[in-house]
Scaffold this active site. Structure first.
Site, short mmCIF file in Angstrom:
data_model
loop_
_atom_site.label_atom_id
_atom_site.label_comp_id
_atom_site.label_asym_id
_atom_site.label_seq_id
_atom_site.Cartn_x
_atom_site.Cartn_y
_atom_site.Cartn_z
N ASP A 104 -1.35 38.07 -14.27
CA ASP A 104 -2.31 37.46 -13.35
C ASP A 104 -3.74 37.66 -13.79
O ASP A 104 -4.22 38.80 -13.93
CB ASP A 104 -2.11 38.05 -11.94
N LYS A 129 2.21 25.15 -4.77
CA LYS A 129 0.97 24.59 -4.21
C LYS A 129 1.08 23.07 -4.19
O LYS A 129 0.35 22.34 -4.87
CB LYS A 129 -0.23 25.06 -5.03
N LYS A 159 4.38 39.28 -5.47
CA LYS A 159 2.95 39.11 -5.76
C LYS A 159 2.18 40.31 -5.24
O LYS A 159 2.74 41.28 -4.73
CB LYS A 159 2.47 37.80 -5.17
N ARG A 176 0.83 -1.21 0.00
CA ARG A 176 0.00 0.00 0.00
C ARG A 176 0.86 1.26 0.00
O ARG A 176 0.55 2.23 -0.71
CB ARG A 176 -0.95 -0.02 1.20
N GLU A 209 4.46 39.99 -10.36
CA GLU A 209 3.09 39.80 -10.82
C GLU A 209 2.45 41.14 -11.18
O GLU A 209 2.58 42.11 -10.44
CB GLU A 209 2.28 39.13 -9.70
#
Length: 302
Positions: free
Chosen positions: A238, A156, A188, A121, A217
């Site tokens: 963006d 992410k 950002k 597993r 960004e």
């Protein structure tokens, strides 16, 4: 009682294989041991211990249930070697990065039955997930074929799995973005607000870290023009629509590489790529991927 094999006792060829793939073998081993620890907190697989003689041996095929791109088979092999020890032979039928069809055997393993079932597993969890990442990436690569755009991953990623997930992206034909907050500066929207604008933010980073790559960004073409004038050579567009991105490419005219990001879907991938952007970043490659179903089946062989 299952005694996990030490890192120093692993086959040198397997360790070299992981290193050649751009992974840190010791880090991978540590992750594998932690994952096995979830299944073996007492050191015993009670079902296998009760039902399988200690000297029983078996042949097991790892088979793809669906079509896709495989990744993490060397890591699955590391799991089995860590559990089963020296008495194990592994035949790789499909190297990581291979496209496979449903029903294809991707790996065959000969070894002690208890060890194979104890590690099954954990090995499958890793191989199925990483193959899912590689398969999802390959769909974007296919959609962008013939354009200048490459698909990028993001940060992410699932905690603790970043190196493995980014490896799987490479297996699928994608390109890795920055690995951490220290290997590239990425300005950002919140940084822009805190610094008082895109140019002040860019210049602050450039002053503090003159040798570090910097990406900024932007949300409109005025910000883009200001950054180009300031010398920024990597800019993230963006949540722009396709006509605006095409205009951004025209304005940049090769002075900066442009990355499209935000709200992108596979259905829209080709349209975005044809605007002329250099990169398309996709968080979904790693944060919400569907596994590629791979199973392990014992074989009744003579």
């Amino acid at each position: 009682m299952t005694t996990l094999r030490s890192f120093d006792d692993l086959p040198a060829g397997l360790v070299d294989e992981l290193a050649d793939a751009g992974l840190d073998p010791l880090d991978v081993y540590a992750h594998v041991v932690a994952a096995l620890g979830e299944d073996l907190p007492g050191g015993v697989d009670v079902t296998s211990q009760a039902t399988i003689p200690a000297d029983a041996r078996a042949v097991a095929d790892f088979g793809a249930r669906d079509a896709g791109v495989v990744a993490g088979l060397g890591i699955a092999a590391l799991v089995l070697h860590t559990v089963a020890g020296d008495d194990l032979t592994i035949e790789h039928r499909a190297p990581d990065g291979s496209r496979v069809a449903a029903g294809d055997v991707v790996m065959r393993v000969h070894g002690p039955t208890r060890g194979l079932l104890t590690g099954e597993r954990t090995a499958l969890n890793l191989a199925c997930h990483l193959s899912g990442v590689a398969t999802a990436t390959s769909h974007w690569v296919d959609a962008l074929a013939g354009t200048r755009a490459s698909v990028l991953d993001t940060r992410k990623t699932l905690p603790g799995l970043r190196a493995l997930q980014k490896y799987a992206v490479r297996c699928g034909g994608g390109v890795n973005h920055r690995f951490s907050l220290g290997d590239m500066a990425m300005v950002k929207d919140n940084h822009v607000i805190a610094a008082g604008g895109v140019v002040p933010a860019y210049e602050a980073v450039r002053a503090a870290y003159p040798d570090l790559p910097v990406e900024v960004e932007v949300t409109d073409l005025d910000q883009l023009r200001a950054l180009l004038d300031a010398g920024c050579d990597r800019i993230l567009l963006d949540n722009m629509d396709s006509p605006t991105m095409a205009e951004a490419v025209r304005i940049a005219d090769g002075r900066a590489s442009l990355e499209a990001s935000g709200g992108l879907t596979l259905e829209r991938a080709r349209e975005v790529a044809e605007t002329g952007v250099d990169f398309i970043s996709v968080g979904a490659l790693t944060h919400s991927v569907v596994v590629l179903d791979i199973g392990m089946d014992l074989q009744d062989l003579p």
